[in-house]
Design a protein around this motif. Structure first.
Motif, PDB file in Angstrom:
ATOM      1  N   GLN A 112       7.268 -27.990  30.669  1.00 33.74           N
ATOM      2  CA  GLN A 112       6.736 -29.330  30.429  1.00 33.74           C
ATOM      3  C   GLN A 112       5.274 -29.415  30.887  1.00 33.74           C
ATOM      4  OE1 GLN A 112       8.536 -32.144  29.083  1.00 33.74           O
ATOM      5  NE2 GLN A 112       6.439 -32.875  28.949  1.00 33.74           N
ATOM      6  N   PHE A 113       4.984 -28.780  32.003  1.00 29.64           N
ATOM      7  CA  PHE A 113       3.617 -28.746  32.534  1.00 29.64           C
ATOM      8  C   PHE A 113       2.674 -28.077  31.538  1.00 29.64           C
ATOM      9  CE2 PHE A 113       0.405 -26.978  35.567  1.00 29.64           C
ATOM     10  CZ  PHE A 113      -0.023 -28.179  36.097  1.00 29.64           C
ATOM     11  N   LEU A 114       3.133 -26.978  30.928  1.00 29.89           N
ATOM     12  CA  LEU A 114       2.315 -26.266  29.948  1.00 29.89           C
ATOM     13  C   LEU A 114       2.053 -27.131  28.716  1.00 29.89           C
ATOM     14  CD1 LEU A 114       0.989 -23.686  28.827  1.00 29.89           C
ATOM     15  CD2 LEU A 114       3.251 -22.973  28.034  1.00 29.89           C
ATOM     16  N   VAL A 115       3.100 -27.759  28.191  1.00 33.10           N
ATOM     17  CA  VAL A 115       2.944 -28.584  26.994  1.00 33.10           C
ATOM     18  C   VAL A 115       1.992 -29.757  27.254  1.00 33.10           C
ATOM     19  CG1 VAL A 115       4.164 -30.136  25.407  1.00 33.10           C
ATOM     20  CG2 VAL A 115       5.176 -27.937  26.032  1.00 33.10           C
ATOM     21  N   ASP A 116       2.137 -30.384  28.417  1.00 33.97           N
ATOM     22  CA  ASP A 116       1.264 -31.517  28.760  1.00 33.97           C
ATOM     23  C   ASP A 116      -0.208 -31.111  28.746  1.00 33.97           C
ATOM     24  OD1 ASP A 116       3.453 -33.142  29.037  1.00 33.97           O
ATOM     25  OD2 ASP A 116       3.543 -33.006  31.217  1.00 33.97           O
ATOM     26  N   HIS A 117      -0.502 -29.926  29.265  1.00 35.96           N
ATOM     27  CA  HIS A 117      -1.903 -29.517  29.385  1.00 35.96           C
ATOM     28  C   HIS A 117      -2.421 -28.845  28.119  1.00 35.96           C
ATOM     29  CE1 HIS A 117      -1.112 -30.397  33.612  1.00 35.96           C
ATOM     30  NE2 HIS A 117      -2.411 -30.493  33.754  1.00 35.96           N
ATOM     31  N   VAL A 118      -1.522 -28.375  27.263  1.00 39.49           N
ATOM     32  CA  VAL A 118      -1.970 -27.909  25.949  1.00 39.49           C
ATOM     33  C   VAL A 118      -2.501 -29.087  25.148  1.00 39.49           C
ATOM     34  CG1 VAL A 118      -1.170 -27.024  23.731  1.00 39.49           C
ATOM     35  CG2 VAL A 118      -0.538 -25.843  25.825  1.00 39.49           C
ATOM     36  N   THR A 119      -1.792 -30.216  25.222  1.00 38.20           N
ATOM     37  CA  THR A 119      -2.241 -31.413  24.494  1.00 38.20           C
ATOM     38  C   THR A 119      -3.586 -31.918  25.033  1.00 38.20           C
ATOM     39  OG1 THR A 119      -0.959 -32.848  25.977  1.00 38.20           O
ATOM     40  CG2 THR A 119       0.119 -32.103  23.962  1.00 38.20           C
ATOM     41  N   LYS A 120      -3.845 -31.681  26.308  1.00 37.45           N
ATOM     42  CA  LYS A 120      -5.121 -32.094  26.902  1.00 37.45           C
ATOM     43  C   LYS A 120      -6.209 -31.033  26.732  1.00 37.45           C
ATOM     44  CE  LYS A 120      -2.684 -34.608  30.582  1.00 37.45           C
ATOM     45  NZ  LYS A 120      -2.405 -34.638  32.049  1.00 37.45           N
ATOM     46  N   ARG A 121      -5.823 -29.908  26.157  1.00 36.96           N
ATOM     47  CA  ARG A 121      -6.717 -28.760  26.001  1.00 36.96           C
ATOM     48  C   ARG A 121      -7.316 -28.329  27.343  1.00 36.96           C
ATOM     49  NH1 ARG A 121     -11.100 -26.036  24.377  1.00 36.96           N
ATOM     50  NH2 ARG A 121     -10.968 -24.834  22.454  1.00 36.96           N
ATOM     51  N   ASP A 122      -6.452 -28.296  28.340  1.00 37.31           N
ATOM     52  CA  ASP A 122      -6.864 -27.879  29.682  1.00 37.31           C
ATOM     53  C   ASP A 122      -6.704 -26.364  29.779  1.00 37.31           C
ATOM     54  OD1 ASP A 122      -7.360 -27.605  32.407  1.00 37.31           O
ATOM     55  OD2 ASP A 122      -6.491 -29.569  32.843  1.00 37.31           O
ATOM     56  N   VAL A 123      -7.754 -25.646  29.399  1.00 36.64           N
ATOM     57  CA  VAL A 123      -7.686 -24.193  29.259  1.00 36.64           C
ATOM     58  C   VAL A 123      -7.298 -23.475  30.554  1.00 36.64           C
ATOM     59  CG1 VAL A 123      -9.023 -22.121  28.703  1.00 36.64           C
ATOM     60  CG2 VAL A 123      -9.245 -24.168  27.295  1.00 36.64           C
ATOM     61  N   PRO A 124      -7.891 -23.782  31.714  1.00 35.72           N
ATOM     62  CA  PRO A 124      -7.498 -23.061  32.931  1.00 35.72           C
ATOM     63  C   PRO A 124      -6.009 -23.178  33.255  1.00 35.72           C
ATOM     64  CG  PRO A 124      -9.528 -24.271  33.302  1.00 35.72           C
ATOM     65  CD  PRO A 124      -9.009 -24.724  31.982  1.00 35.72           C
ATOM     66  N   VAL A 125      -5.417 -24.339  33.027  1.00 33.75           N
ATOM     67  CA  VAL A 125      -3.986 -24.511  33.295  1.00 33.75           C
ATOM     68  C   VAL A 125      -3.160 -23.687  32.317  1.00 33.75           C
ATOM     69  CG1 VAL A 125      -2.080 -26.152  33.348  1.00 33.75           C
ATOM     70  CG2 VAL A 125      -4.294 -26.800  34.283  1.00 33.75           C
ATOM     71  N   VAL A 126      -3.531 -23.715  31.044  1.00 38.18           N
ATOM     72  CA  VAL A 126      -2.813 -22.935  30.031  1.00 38.18           C
ATOM     73  C   VAL A 126      -2.885 -21.449  30.363  1.00 38.18           C
ATOM     74  CG1 VAL A 126      -2.725 -22.312  27.587  1.00 38.18           C
ATOM     75  CG2 VAL A 126      -3.194 -24.676  28.248  1.00 38.18           C
ATOM     76  N   GLN A 127      -4.051 -20.982  30.779  1.00 45.17           N
ATOM     77  CA  GLN A 127      -4.198 -19.576  31.152  1.00 45.17           C
ATOM     78  C   GLN A 127      -3.332 -19.227  32.352  1.00 45.17           C
ATOM     79  OE1 GLN A 127      -8.403 -19.400  31.847  1.00 45.17           O
ATOM     80  NE2 GLN A 127      -8.885 -18.785  29.748  1.00 45.17           N
ATOM     81  N   ALA A 128      -3.319 -20.085  33.361  1.00 50.05           N
ATOM     82  CA  ALA A 128      -2.555 -19.815  34.579  1.00 50.05           C
ATOM     83  C   ALA A 128      -1.056 -19.784  34.295  1.00 50.05           C
ATOM     84  CB  ALA A 128      -2.882 -20.870  35.637  1.00 50.05           C
ATOM     85  N   VAL A 129      -0.560 -20.778  33.568  1.00 48.40           N
ATOM     86  CA  VAL A 129       0.867 -20.837  33.268  1.00 48.40           C
ATOM     87  C   VAL A 129       1.279 -19.665  32.384  1.00 48.40           C
ATOM     88  CG1 VAL A 129       2.694 -22.185  32.171  1.00 48.40           C
ATOM     89  CG2 VAL A 129       0.955 -23.338  33.536  1.00 48.40           C
ATOM     90  N   GLY A 130       0.456 -19.344  31.380  1.00 48.03           N
ATOM     91  CA  GLY A 130       0.759 -18.206  30.510  1.00 48.03           C
ATOM     92  C   GLY A 130       0.821 -16.902  31.280  1.00 48.03           C
TER      93      GLY A 130
END
Length: 319
Positions: A272-290
Motif C-alpha cells: 500500500q505504501f508503494l502504491v500511494d507513492h507511485v501515484t505521487k511520483r515519489d521516486v526515492p520511496v519507489v526506489q527504496a521499496v523496490g
C-alpha cells in the motif's frame, strides 16, 4: 560442513549480491525513464521556472544519471534510503512500521499455508489417483485459476459484507492489542493463504510422487510397511529439497506479492505504501521499496538454494 558445500554456498551468496546489484541498476533506470518532471510533480503546475530550476538543483536532478545512481547506492549501503519528496520524512523511518506490518501479515499466512500445503500434499500422495487425491488436486487447480483480487473481493463479500464476521478494511496501528490485530488481518491473511496454498501443495505432491518411483521405496513397500509409513519415513525426507525450494519461493511471494491484497483491504503495509507513492511520483520511496522487495526475494531464494545444497546427501557425504 564439507568443502564442496562451502564452495557452493559461497557461490550462491556471491551470485545473490551480484543479482541484487543488477536489480538496483534496473530499479534506478526504471524510475528515471518515467514520464513527467519530478520537480513539477512536487511544486505543481503553478510553479515558476525559477522555482523548478532551484528544486532540480537542490534534488541533484541536474547531475548525470550515473552520479545520482552511485550517490543513491552509497546511501543505501550506509542505511540511508533518502528523504521522501512528497512529505520530507526520512524514508527508512517511514518504511520501518510498514515493513513490520507486511512481515506480520506474511508470517501468519505462512504459518497456516505451509503446514497445510504439506499435509494436503501427503494426503494426496497417500490416496493418489483416488477420489481424495482428485478432490484435493481439483480444488488446488481451481484456487490457482483465480487472481488475488478476485479471491480478496469474494472474501470481503461473504465475510465482511454479507455475514459481517471480519472487518473488510484491515486497519492496524502501533500498540494495537494482539487479538484485535489478528482479527483485522484475518481476511488478507486468508487471501494470501489461498493464493500460495495450492501451488505448494501441488509441488509437494509432485516431489513426493517422483521419489516414490525409487527402488528403495519399493523395497520399503515389500517389507510390509503401511503406505503412509513409506511416505513419511522414506519418500518425504528425500523429497525435502524441492519442497523447501517451493516453500521459500512462496514465502518470498507472500512478502513481495502482497501489493494487490494490501490495496484491496487497505492494509498499511509495504504494498500500500508503494502504491500511494507511485501515484505521487515519489521516486526515492519507489526506489527504496523496490530495492527492499528485491532484497527479500533474492535472500529467500538464496536460503532455498543453500537449504537444498545442505539437504543433498551426495554433497554431505562425498565419495
Amino acid at each position: 560442513m564439507s568443502s564442496p558445500i562451502v564452495k557452493l554456498v559461497a557461490q550462491r551468496i556471491a551470485l545473490g549480491i551480484l543479482l541484487l546489484l543488477a536489480v538496483s541498476v534496473l530499479i534506478f533506470a526504471g524510475t528515471q525513464i518515467l514520464p513527467g518532471d519530478v520537480a513539477q510533480a512536487i511544486l505543481g503546475q503553478s510553479a515558476t521556472p525559477e522555482s523548478l530550476a532551484n528544486l532540480r538543483e537542490q534534488l541533484g536532478l541536474n547531475d548525470p544519471a550515473f552520479v545520482r545512481y552511485f550517490r543513491w547506492l552509497g546511501g543505501v549501503v550506509t542505511g540511508d534510503l533518502g528523504t521522501a519528496m512528497s512529505s520530507g520524512q526520512d524514508i527508512a523511518t517511514s518504511i520501518k512500521g510498514r515493513l513490520w506490518n507486511t512481515l506480520f501479515l506474511a508470517f501468519w499466512a505462512a504459518v497456516v499455508a505451509v503446514p497445510l500445503a504439506i499435509i494436503l500434499g501427503l494426503i494426496a500422495v497417500r490416496y493418489r489417483n483416488g477420489w481424495v487425491d482428485k478432490l484435493i488436486s481439483g480444488l488446488a487447480l481451481a484456487s490457482t485459476s483465480f487472481p488475488e483480487f478476485f479471491i480478496g473481493y469474494v472474501l470481503v463479500y461473504f465475510f465482511a459484507v454479507k455475514y459481517q464476521i471480519f472487518p473488510g478494511i484491515s486497519t492496524v496501528y502501533d500498540g494495537m492489542p494482539f487479538g484485535e490485530r489478528m482479527q483485522a488481518i484475518m481476511l488478507p491473511a486468508a487471501a494470501l493463504t489461498l493464493v500460495v496454498l495450492a501451488h505448494m501443495m501441488r509441488m509437494t505432491r509432485a516431489a513426493i510422487l517422483n521419489v516414490m518411483q525409487s527402488a528403495y521405496v519399493e523395497t520399503a513397500e515389500l517389507k510390509g510397511l503401511s503406505a503412509f509409513a513409506v511416505i513419511r519415513r522414506h519418500a518425504f525426507p528425500n523429497a525435502i529439497a524441492p519442497i523447501i525450494n517451493v516453500v521459500m519461493l512462496n514465502l518470498a511471494y507472500l512478502i513481495v506479492g502482497v501489493v494487490v491484497v494490501e490495496v484491496i483491504f487497505v492494509y498499511p503495509g509495504m504494498g500500500q505504501f508503494l502504491v500511494d507513492h507511485v501515484t505521487k511520483r515519489d521516486v526515492p520511496v519507489v526506489q527504496a521499496v523496490g530495492l527492499i522487495f528485491a532484497a527479500v526475494y533474492i535472500s529467500l531464494n538464496i536460503i532455498a538454494d543453500i537449504a537444498a545444497i545442505v539437504a543433498n546427501p551426495r554433497l554431505r557425504h562425498p565419495k
